[in-house]
Write a protein that holds these residues in place. Sequence first.
Motif, PDB file in Angstrom:
ATOM      1  N   GLN A   1      59.974  45.722  28.487  1.00  0.00           N
ATOM      2  CA  GLN A   1      60.018  45.908  29.896  1.00  0.00           C
ATOM      3  C   GLN A   1      61.353  45.820  30.257  1.00  0.00           C
ATOM      4  N   LYS A   2      62.113  44.912  29.761  1.00  0.00           N
ATOM      5  CA  LYS A   2      63.455  44.526  29.967  1.00  0.00           C
ATOM      6  C   LYS A   2      64.346  45.785  29.697  1.00  0.00           C
ATOM      7  N   TYR A   3      64.080  46.547  28.611  1.00  0.00           N
ATOM      8  CA  TYR A   3      64.798  47.866  28.073  1.00  0.00           C
ATOM      9  C   TYR A   3      64.617  49.088  29.126  1.00  0.00           C
ATOM     10  N   PHE A   4      63.263  49.065  29.345  1.00  0.00           N
ATOM     11  CA  PHE A   4      62.972  50.121  30.399  1.00  0.00           C
ATOM     12  C   PHE A   4      63.446  49.713  31.825  1.00  0.00           C
ATOM     13  N   ASP A   5      63.750  48.552  32.291  1.00  0.00           N
ATOM     14  CA  ASP A   5      64.329  48.143  33.628  1.00  0.00           C
ATOM     15  C   ASP A   5      65.717  48.520  33.354  1.00  0.00           C
ATOM     16  N   SER A   6      66.423  48.358  32.252  1.00  0.00           N
ATOM     17  CA  SER A   6      67.705  48.610  32.334  1.00  0.00           C
ATOM     18  C   SER A   6      68.098  50.267  32.135  1.00  0.00           C
ATOM     19  N   CYS A   7      67.044  50.910  31.479  1.00  0.00           N
ATOM     20  CA  CYS A   7      67.250  52.283  31.398  1.00  0.00           C
ATOM     21  C   CYS A   7      67.036  52.764  32.859  1.00  0.00           C
ATOM     22  N   ALA A   8      66.270  52.273  33.697  1.00  0.00           N
ATOM     23  CA  ALA A   8      66.219  52.623  35.002  1.00  0.00           C
ATOM     24  C   ALA A   8      67.432  52.311  35.763  1.00  0.00           C
ATOM     25  N   ASP A   9      68.075  51.293  35.516  1.00  0.00           N
ATOM     26  CA  ASP A   9      69.316  50.950  36.509  1.00  0.00           C
ATOM     27  C   ASP A   9      70.474  51.634  35.743  1.00  0.00           C
ATOM     28  N   ALA A  10      70.452  52.304  34.836  1.00  0.00           N
ATOM     29  CA  ALA A  10      71.355  53.057  34.175  1.00  0.00           C
ATOM     30  C   ALA A  10      71.506  54.445  34.705  1.00  0.00           C
ATOM     31  N   VAL A  11      70.179  55.066  34.759  1.00  0.00           N
ATOM     32  CA  VAL A  11      69.987  56.263  35.576  1.00  0.00           C
ATOM     33  C   VAL A  11      70.457  56.347  36.948  1.00  0.00           C
ATOM     34  N   SER A  12      70.104  55.161  37.737  1.00  0.00           N
ATOM     35  CA  SER A  12      70.554  55.187  39.008  1.00  0.00           C
ATOM     36  C   SER A  12      72.102  55.111  39.228  1.00  0.00           C
ATOM     37  N   LYS A  13      72.718  54.269  38.211  1.00  0.00           N
ATOM     38  CA  LYS A  13      74.207  54.380  38.471  1.00  0.00           C
ATOM     39  C   LYS A  13      74.882  55.479  37.951  1.00  0.00           C
ATOM     40  N   ASP A  14      74.153  56.429  37.035  1.00  0.00           N
ATOM     41  CA  ASP A  14      74.691  57.775  36.776  1.00  0.00           C
ATOM     42  C   ASP A  14      74.626  58.750  37.736  1.00  0.00           C
TER      43      ASP A  14
ATOM     44  N   LYS B   1      72.391  49.823  19.703  1.00  0.00           N
ATOM     45  CA  LYS B   1      71.602  48.890  20.230  1.00  0.00           C
ATOM     46  C   LYS B   1      70.930  49.132  21.583  1.00  0.00           C
ATOM     47  N   GLY B   2      71.341  50.140  22.130  1.00  0.00           N
ATOM     48  CA  GLY B   2      70.893  50.561  23.559  1.00  0.00           C
ATOM     49  C   GLY B   2      71.733  49.522  24.375  1.00  0.00           C
ATOM     50  N   MET B   3      71.011  49.351  25.702  1.00  0.00           N
ATOM     51  CA  MET B   3      71.356  48.638  26.630  1.00  0.00           C
ATOM     52  C   MET B   3      71.085  47.327  26.654  1.00  0.00           C
ATOM     53  N   ASN B   4      72.144  46.302  27.075  1.00  0.00           N
ATOM     54  CA  ASN B   4      72.035  44.972  27.015  1.00  0.00           C
ATOM     55  C   ASN B   4      71.583  44.369  25.508  1.00  0.00           C
TER      56      ASN B   4
END
Length: 596
Positions: free
Chosen positions: A177-190, A232-235
Amino acid sequence: MSEKSSSSGSDEDVDPESGQPVELGGVLSKWTNYIHGWQDRWVVLKNNTLSYYKSEDEREYGCRGSLCLSKAVITPHEFDECRFDISVNDSVWYLRAEDPKHRLQWIESIELHKAESGYGSETSLRRHGSMLSLTSAASALSATSTSSFKKGHRLREKLAEMETFRDILCRQVDTLQKYFDSCADAVSKDEFQRDRVEEDEDEFPTTTRPDGECNHNNNGSKEKLFPPASPKGMNGIDFKGEAITFKATTAGILSTLSHCIELMVKREDSWQKRLDKELEKRRRVEDAYKSAMNELKKKSHYGGPDYEEGPNSLINEDEFFDAVEAALDRQDKIEEQCQSEKVRIPRLTPVPPGDAYSTIGTHRFATKVEEMVQNHMTYSLQDVGGDANWQLVIEEGEMKVYRREVEENGIVLDPLKATHSVKGVTGHEVCHYFWDTAVRMDWETTIENFNVVETLSDNAVIVYQTHKRVWPASQRDVLYLSAIRKILATNENDPDTWLVCNFSVDHDKALPTNRCVRAKINVAMICQTLVSPPEGDKEISRDNILCKITYVANVNPGGWAPASVLRAVAKREYPKFLKRFTSYVQEKTSGNPILF
């Protein structure tokens, strides 16, 4: 007995305002016991309770008994259209209404009260909180099931594994769930940065940025200059590793569930066998309980109206015989005790001269009396041999009892004949004490009530008497004319002869009632005095006299008592009666002048 008043409530079954059944009150006949039988009682049906009072006027003194109808069983009687029974456990009320219509009204009202106030009604469910009860029941079932499953050792281990996998799976779900939240934040920043780049291109020429975000190629197109994602992905989350672990965890859960199912399937036969055994044990216990309750009810209500003498009696012939024998034995013991405690008071009754008893009389039954006297003198003194079919059933010393078996419409009408010889008394004395109503209760132990309905003459009376009840037989009463006569001798060699005849008659002052079965009788006691000459010039004493007694009885008992019981009772009671009566006469005349 019958219902004598109608409902005290309204004609409607349910009160329109409260929605509850209305109160019902009236007079019903209630079975009290085998001594008093059916008695009128004021019965009230109110608030799921049936109460009774001795009468309507005595309601203020409180009820004499009540039944809660929640678990009551109402049973209309199979044969009596006016009767219905109400039973709660081992308590039973036997009730009778005025007619079948009123019985139906009472039964429907009782059932309505029972339905509206019992635990199965809608009102009851609302009152006792049905939702709470259902929740509690579900919780209890769940707890029981879990407890039963954990009885298996391997199954308990598998369940522990399930708990471990659940914890791991929960942690993995949090990580993903934390990974998916980080992915969502990254998409928003992009998306936000792309918007800024487009705005800058409008103001400044496109050049190669030192941060490498974007640049134009030789074709003039724009390229992404973002660095590739970290392994290792985000975070710092290794998404691939987490996915592999998640897959392994779910596979472990599925495998453990498969093992649990296998274990439960293997144990199903064992549990089913144990369940079948428990069900069989429960069935046997329930059968034993029902049998015991039936026996208990049978014993508890053995004195109820269904077990007394009648065309539909539930008691069989052997039980009827045993019950009568036991009741007669109890009466004999009571009589022996009373005789031992009784001190007889000498009762000197005036005895009219013999001539007063030799007249025929002028009353309305005089002709009938004369006819009876002649018949008994003609037939009762005949020898028991020949074609009379008399059977000797009792022989005790000088006393002999004979019987002829006769039945009519299933009722025993056996004529009985007894002969006896008693020393020291005359025929006049024996017949006098047998006929005299003033001393009847001194020697007759089977009579409950006794009274003279009408005195016809000095030697004839009409008597009504009720005999003590011998349960389960119904109580009997008799209305008869009793006459005493001195038989005039036709020649000088004939013995001095006296006769008492008792035969049934009808009288307006003693009509038949439902309380007793009216018996019909034709009884005669014929006494002949035999005198042996004294020695020398001595006067005749009681040692020189002998009374020869012939007693005949034709009795129609009525009712439905079994023939075997009636014959056994007659065989038992008649000899006892003769011995008891003759002993009484000897005691009364001892030391008194001889009465010829």
